[in-house]
Design a protein around this motif. Structure first.
Motif, PDB file in Angstrom:
ATOM      1  N   MET A 263       0.845  -1.198   0.000  1.00 12.36           N
ATOM      2  CA  MET A 263       0.000   0.000   0.000  1.00 12.36           C
ATOM      3  C   MET A 263       0.879   1.246   0.000  1.00 12.36           C
ATOM      4  N   VAL A 264       0.491   2.222  -0.795  1.00 11.79           N
ATOM      5  CA  VAL A 264       1.255   3.463  -0.947  1.00 11.79           C
ATOM      6  C   VAL A 264       0.326   4.627  -0.668  1.00 11.79           C
ATOM      7  N   VAL A 265       0.822   5.604   0.100  1.00 13.83           N
ATOM      8  CA  VAL A 265       0.055   6.812   0.365  1.00 13.83           C
ATOM      9  C   VAL A 265       1.002   8.010   0.272  1.00 13.83           C
ATOM     10  N   ALA A 266       0.505   9.096  -0.311  1.00 19.33           N
ATOM     11  CA  ALA A 266       1.311  10.301  -0.497  1.00 19.33           C
ATOM     12  C   ALA A 266       1.446  11.053   0.824  1.00 19.33           C
ATOM     13  N   LYS A 267       2.631  11.602   1.048  1.00 20.59           N
ATOM     14  CA  LYS A 267       2.881  12.430   2.231  1.00 20.59           C
ATOM     15  C   LYS A 267       2.860  13.911   1.893  1.00 20.59           C
ATOM     16  N   ALA A 268       2.944  14.220   0.590  1.00 16.90           N
ATOM     17  CA  ALA A 268       3.013  15.624   0.174  1.00 16.90           C
ATOM     18  C   ALA A 268       2.378  15.776  -1.201  1.00 16.90           C
ATOM     19  N   GLN A 269       2.131  17.004  -1.564  1.00 19.42           N
ATOM     20  CA  GLN A 269       1.620  17.322  -2.898  1.00 19.42           C
ATOM     21  C   GLN A 269       2.790  17.295  -3.887  1.00 19.42           C
ATOM     22  N   PRO A 270       2.516  17.080  -5.160  1.00 24.07           N
ATOM     23  CA  PRO A 270       3.605  17.078  -6.140  1.00 24.07           C
ATOM     24  C   PRO A 270       4.295  18.434  -6.228  1.00 24.07           C
TER      25      PRO A 270
END
Length: 123
Positions: A41-48
């Motif tokens: 599972m992958v989740v973003a920590k920041a906006q691009p």
């Protein structure tokens, strides 16, 4: 009544172009890839940020909620190995988090939790 016929979509030639995939993954420098599998599972920590590749920016937008590597690969229409390379770079930049999925067997039994809850309510 005849059922509607499904039309077969032609494969996008850009997706199977080895040169395009090489450009996306960059020059292999011999560094290790992150230990990712299809169900990680992958989740973003920041906006691009403006410095990330377009494919990585799409991954960061997709992963606002947790997604598996297989889902990311399917949404992008890219091979697993290419997605793994992109995710390794994002992990190194600390823009995403990854974890193994929670296995149902490791969760406590519901009946045990209910028994504990009822016991605490009786106190």
């Amino acid at each position: 009544m005849n059922s509607p016929r499904r039309e077969r979509r032609e494969a996008d030639p850009a997706l199977s172009d080895p040169e395009r995939l090489y450009v996306i993954t960059g020059d292999p420098d011999g560094s290790e890839r992150a230990p990712l599998d299809l169900v990680t599972m992958v989740v973003a920590k920041a906006q691009p940020t403006p410095t990330v590749q377009p494919e990585q920016a799409v991954i960061l937008r997709f992963c606002q909620a947790p997604l598996s590597v297989a889902e990311i690969s399917a949404y992008l229409g890219l091979p697993f190995s290419v997605v793994t390379s992109l995710l390794t770079e994002l992990l190194a930049a600390d823009l995403i988090e990854s974890r193994a999925p929670i296995v149902r067997a490791t969760l406590p039994d519901r009946s045990l939790l209910e028994a504990v809850m009822h016991g605490l309510q009786k106190l």
